[in-house]
Write an enzyme that holds these catalytic residues in place. Structure first.
Site, PDB file in Angstrom:
ATOM      1  N   HIS A 176       0.858  -1.192   0.000  1.00  6.27           N
ATOM      2  CA  HIS A 176       0.000   0.000   0.000  1.00  6.27           C
ATOM      3  C   HIS A 176       0.890   1.236   0.000  1.00  6.27           C
ATOM      4  CE1 HIS A 176      -3.216   2.785   1.065  1.00  6.27           C
ATOM      5  NE2 HIS A 176      -4.030   1.834   0.666  1.00  6.27           N
ATOM      6  N   ASP A 223      -7.855  -5.443  -0.649  1.00  5.24           N
ATOM      7  CA  ASP A 223      -8.276  -6.274  -1.785  1.00  5.24           C
ATOM      8  C   ASP A 223      -7.986  -7.758  -1.598  1.00  5.24           C
ATOM      9  OD1 ASP A 223      -7.371  -3.466  -3.598  1.00  5.24           O
ATOM     10  OD2 ASP A 223      -9.382  -4.325  -3.619  1.00  5.24           O
TER      11      ASP A 223
HETATM   12  C1  SDX Z   1      -6.201  -0.083  -3.191  1.00  3.75           C
HETATM   13  O1  SDX Z   1      -4.418   4.323  -2.095  1.00  3.75           O
HETATM   14  C2  SDX Z   1      -5.421   3.737  -1.542  1.00  3.75           C
HETATM   15  O2  SDX Z   1      -5.905   4.113  -0.486  1.00  3.75           O
HETATM   16  C3  SDX Z   1      -6.011   2.597  -2.341  1.00  3.75           C
HETATM   17  C4  SDX Z   1      -6.978   1.700  -1.595  1.00  3.75           C
HETATM   18  C5  SDX Z   1      -8.283   2.427  -1.310  1.00  3.75           C
HETATM   19  O3  SDX Z   1      -8.998   2.002  -0.383  1.00  3.75           O
HETATM   20  O4  SDX Z   1      -8.633   3.344  -2.104  1.00  3.75           O
HETATM   21  O5  SDX Z   1      -6.411   1.259  -0.401  1.00  3.75           O
HETATM   22  C6  SDX Z   1      -7.369   0.497  -2.453  1.00  3.75           C
HETATM   23  O6  SDX Z   1      -5.989   0.271  -4.312  1.00  3.75           O
HETATM   24  C7  SDX Z   1      -5.273  -1.029  -2.497  1.00  3.75           C
HETATM   25  C8  SDX Z   1      -4.042  -1.436  -3.357  1.00  3.75           C
HETATM   26  C9  SDX Z   1      -4.488  -2.484  -4.378  1.00  3.75           C
HETATM   27  N1  SDX Z   1      -3.398  -2.760  -5.325  1.00  3.75           N
HETATM   28  C10 SDX Z   1      -2.704  -3.916  -5.252  1.00  3.75           C
HETATM   29  O7  SDX Z   1      -2.898  -4.789  -4.416  1.00  3.75           O
HETATM   30  C11 SDX Z   1      -1.672  -4.083  -6.355  1.00  3.75           C
HETATM   31  C12 SDX Z   1      -0.381  -4.654  -5.772  1.00  3.75           C
HETATM   32  N2  SDX Z   1       0.241  -3.636  -4.937  1.00  3.75           N
HETATM   33  C13 SDX Z   1       1.290  -2.853  -5.543  1.00  3.75           C
HETATM   34  O8  SDX Z   1       1.151  -2.615  -6.909  1.00  3.75           O
HETATM   35  C14 SDX Z   1       1.676  -1.643  -4.686  1.00  3.75           C
HETATM   36  O9  SDX Z   1       1.888  -2.089  -3.410  1.00  3.75           O
HETATM   37  C15 SDX Z   1       0.741  -0.442  -4.646  1.00  3.75           C
HETATM   38  C16 SDX Z   1       0.315   0.016  -6.000  1.00  3.75           C
HETATM   39  C17 SDX Z   1      -0.466  -0.746  -3.832  1.00  3.75           C
HETATM   40  C18 SDX Z   1       1.507   0.687  -3.962  1.00  3.75           C
HETATM   41  O10 SDX Z   1       2.528   0.990  -4.816  1.00  3.75           O
HETATM   42  P1  SDX Z   1       3.719   2.047  -4.508  1.00  3.75           P
HETATM   43  O11 SDX Z   1       3.481   2.777  -3.238  1.00  3.75           O
HETATM   44  O12 SDX Z   1       3.891   2.826  -5.748  1.00  3.75           O
HETATM   45  O13 SDX Z   1       4.953   1.089  -4.241  1.00  3.75           O
HETATM   46  P2  SDX Z   1       5.951   0.610  -5.375  1.00  3.75           P
HETATM   47  O14 SDX Z   1       5.203  -0.039  -6.507  1.00  3.75           O
HETATM   48  O15 SDX Z   1       6.875   1.741  -5.691  1.00  3.75           O
HETATM   49  O16 SDX Z   1       6.725  -0.564  -4.622  1.00  3.75           O
HETATM   50  C19 SDX Z   1       7.726  -0.265  -3.653  1.00  3.75           C
HETATM   51  C20 SDX Z   1       8.548  -1.541  -3.537  1.00  3.75           C
HETATM   52  C21 SDX Z   1       9.006  -2.055  -4.909  1.00  3.75           C
HETATM   53  O17 SDX Z   1      10.177  -2.824  -4.684  1.00  3.75           O
HETATM   54  P3  SDX Z   1      11.567  -2.296  -5.327  1.00  3.75           P
HETATM   55  O18 SDX Z   1      11.326  -2.201  -6.799  1.00  3.75           O
HETATM   56  O19 SDX Z   1      11.806  -0.936  -4.668  1.00  3.75           O
HETATM   57  O20 SDX Z   1      12.525  -3.364  -4.904  1.00  3.75           O
HETATM   58  O21 SDX Z   1       7.733  -2.608  -3.011  1.00  3.75           O
HETATM   59  C22 SDX Z   1       7.559  -3.610  -3.996  1.00  3.75           C
HETATM   60  C23 SDX Z   1       7.916  -2.990  -5.329  1.00  3.75           C
HETATM   61  O22 SDX Z   1       8.371  -3.971  -6.241  1.00  3.75           O
HETATM   62  N3  SDX Z   1       6.139  -3.988  -3.995  1.00  3.75           N
HETATM   63  C24 SDX Z   1       5.677  -5.189  -4.293  1.00  3.75           C
HETATM   64  C25 SDX Z   1       4.285  -5.099  -4.140  1.00  3.75           C
HETATM   65  N4  SDX Z   1       3.940  -3.860  -3.764  1.00  3.75           N
HETATM   66  C26 SDX Z   1       5.101  -3.170  -3.684  1.00  3.75           C
HETATM   67  N5  SDX Z   1       6.308  -6.327  -4.684  1.00  3.75           N
HETATM   68  C27 SDX Z   1       5.524  -7.394  -4.914  1.00  3.75           C
HETATM   69  N6  SDX Z   1       4.161  -7.383  -4.776  1.00  3.75           N
HETATM   70  C28 SDX Z   1       3.539  -6.268  -4.392  1.00  3.75           C
HETATM   71  N7  SDX Z   1       2.193  -6.254  -4.273  1.00  3.75           N
END
Ligand code: SDX
Length: 371
Positions: free
Chosen positions: A257, A308
């Site tokens: 998140h 989710d």
């Molecule tokens: C919702 O914002 C809200 O409030 C949204 C929400 C709401 O109620 O409205 O809470 C609802 O959208 C929840 C999120 C649903 N999405 C997912 O589950 C998709 C999977 N999650 C990721 O894509 C990610 O965690 C996000 C999009 C939720 C957050 O992304 P960020 O803050 O941009 O983080 P990032 O992608 O820059 O990741 C930071 C690091 C990375 O590693 P490095 O490249 O630095 O080594 O964490 C890793 C990412 O690769 N990472 C993950 C991951 N989430 C982050 N690695 C594997 N699986 C994941 N899910």
């Protein structure tokens, strides 16, 4: 001028609707745990729109207004039949249908408080009927009209299945709607605020928010979680599946998140619901698999499940088609989007940030014959 990727950590506005402070979520100061355990979705709608909990007569009036506005005109339902309906994702259909709703509202351009409240009721009431009617029409079934004697959550389940839902299903679905109603300045809410900050209308704001919620990094994640669980197939496969995905540096839907660090407070409620509902259905494998996936993932990445992850097995246990999971998120979140749109209108200023230019320097125009 420095830009932060994805506006991470940027405070873009002030709001008194919901707060996320030290991983605690509140709607107008009420802790989400209290609301999940005690409030109905209709109470939360009132709370978000009026910034206080309703008295009994106020809640009854809101329920009546929603009930009176849930039905869809026949010409609207006929519109579904003009889509290549079995090829259209329900979120795309919802995006178009909400836009169409605005065309049928002769007061869509009226920006008075009274007209905006009427639009709020119209949108909140009809979004449930749009999602359920589409879900049935695409299967060649007739839509089921809402019943005046059912609450919002019960009516959604009834309009979807045509059968009176069980008490435990109504309770679970109502709680899921409470948990998804608002969430500070998430991407789709921010989209809605940017849109209406131009003084565009509420239907435009909600249509744009639906477009943003649709993406798998946001609301679309719940459907992807179910797809992943189906791919994993059995709890024994969970660890190997997660290890392989992480080795390929793939994102696991339902985890991580932008704001929460220790964990999404909504996940524990959905985890408990998943445990109860999968057991009730005799399909504990979905819950057990989810637990194994969570253990395997968090053993490698300190990124707890978000809202989710467990909602997928909850909605599956309610017999809901997987591609309806994100539309259900929208059915709940439209209450929050509307609250933010009303707040944006109250004290508006055009939202227009800057971009750091990284393109080429000044260039002289060269006529095409000389290029
Ligand atoms: C919702 O914002 C809200 O409030 C949204 C929400 C709401 O109620 O409205 O809470 C609802 O959208 C929840 C999120 C649903 N999405 C997912 O589950 C998709 C999977 N999650 C990721 O894509 C990610 O965690 C996000 C999009 C939720 C957050 O992304 P960020 O803050 O941009 O983080 P990032 O992608 O820059 O990741 C930071 C690091 C990375 O590693 P490095 O490249 O630095 O080594 O964490 C890793 C990412 O690769 N990472 C993950 C991951 N989430 C982050 N690695 C594997 N699986 C994941 N899910």
């Amino acid at each position: 001028m420095t830009s932060t990727r994805g506006l991470e950590g940027v405070v873009a506005t002030q709001s008194s609707i919901s707060s996320i402070i030290d991983d605690t979520l509140t709607y107008v100061g009420y802790n989400i745990d209290d609301l999940a355990d005690n409030a109905s979705f209709e109470e939360v709608i009132y709370l978000l729109w009026h910034k206080r909990l309703p008295k009994e007569d106020e809640l009854a009036e809101l329920k009546q207004q929603l009930s009176d506005n849930m039905s869809l005109p026949q010409e609207f339902l006929n519109h579904f039949k003009t889509y290549p309906i079995d090829k259209v994702h329900p979120m795309s259909a919802l995006r178009s249908a909400v836009s169409l709703l605005g065309l049928y509202d002769e007061k869509s351009e009226d920006m008075s408080d009274e007209a905006n409240y009427a639009k709020a009721i119209n949108l909140q009431a009809k979004i449930a009927t749009i999602v359920t009617a589409f879900a049935r029409v695409r299967k060649g079934l007739e839509p089921v009209a809402p019943r005046a004697d059912l609450g919002y959550a019960a009516n959604f389940l009834y309009m979807l299945s045509g059968k009176e839902p069980e008490e435990i299903e109504i309770e679970a679905f109502d709680k899921a709607l409470v948990l998804h109603a608002d969430h500070e300045l998430n991407a789709s809410t921010f989209t809605a605020r940017v849109c209406v900050a131009t003084l565009s209308d509420m239907y435009s704001g909600i249509t744009s928010a639906i477009g943003a919620l649709k993406g798998p990094l946001h609301g679309g994640a719940n459907e992807q979680v179910m797809k992943m669980l189906a791919e994993i197939g059995s709890e024994e496969n969970a660890e190997a599946y997660i290890q392989e995905k992480l080795a390929n540096r793939e994102k696991i839907m339902g985890f991580g998140h932008r704001v929460y660090r220790q964990g999404d407070p909504r996940a524990k409620h959905l985890r408990e619901m998943s445990k109860q509902l999968t057991k009730l259905r005799g399909e504990e494998k979905w819950y057990n698999m989810s637990i194994r996936v969570e253990a395997a993932f968090t053993a490698q990445k300190n990124l707890p499940p978000n809202v989710d992850f467990y909602s997928a097995s909850v909605y599956h246990s309610l017999g809901i088609d997987h591609d309806l999971f994100t539309p259900i998120f929208a059915v709940s979140r439209v209450s929050g989007w509307i609250a933010h749109i009303l707040e944006q209108y109250e004290n508006n200023r055009l939202i227009r940030p800057r971009a750091e230019y990284t393109g080429p320097g000044m260039q002289k125009y060269i006529p095409i014959e000389e290029r």
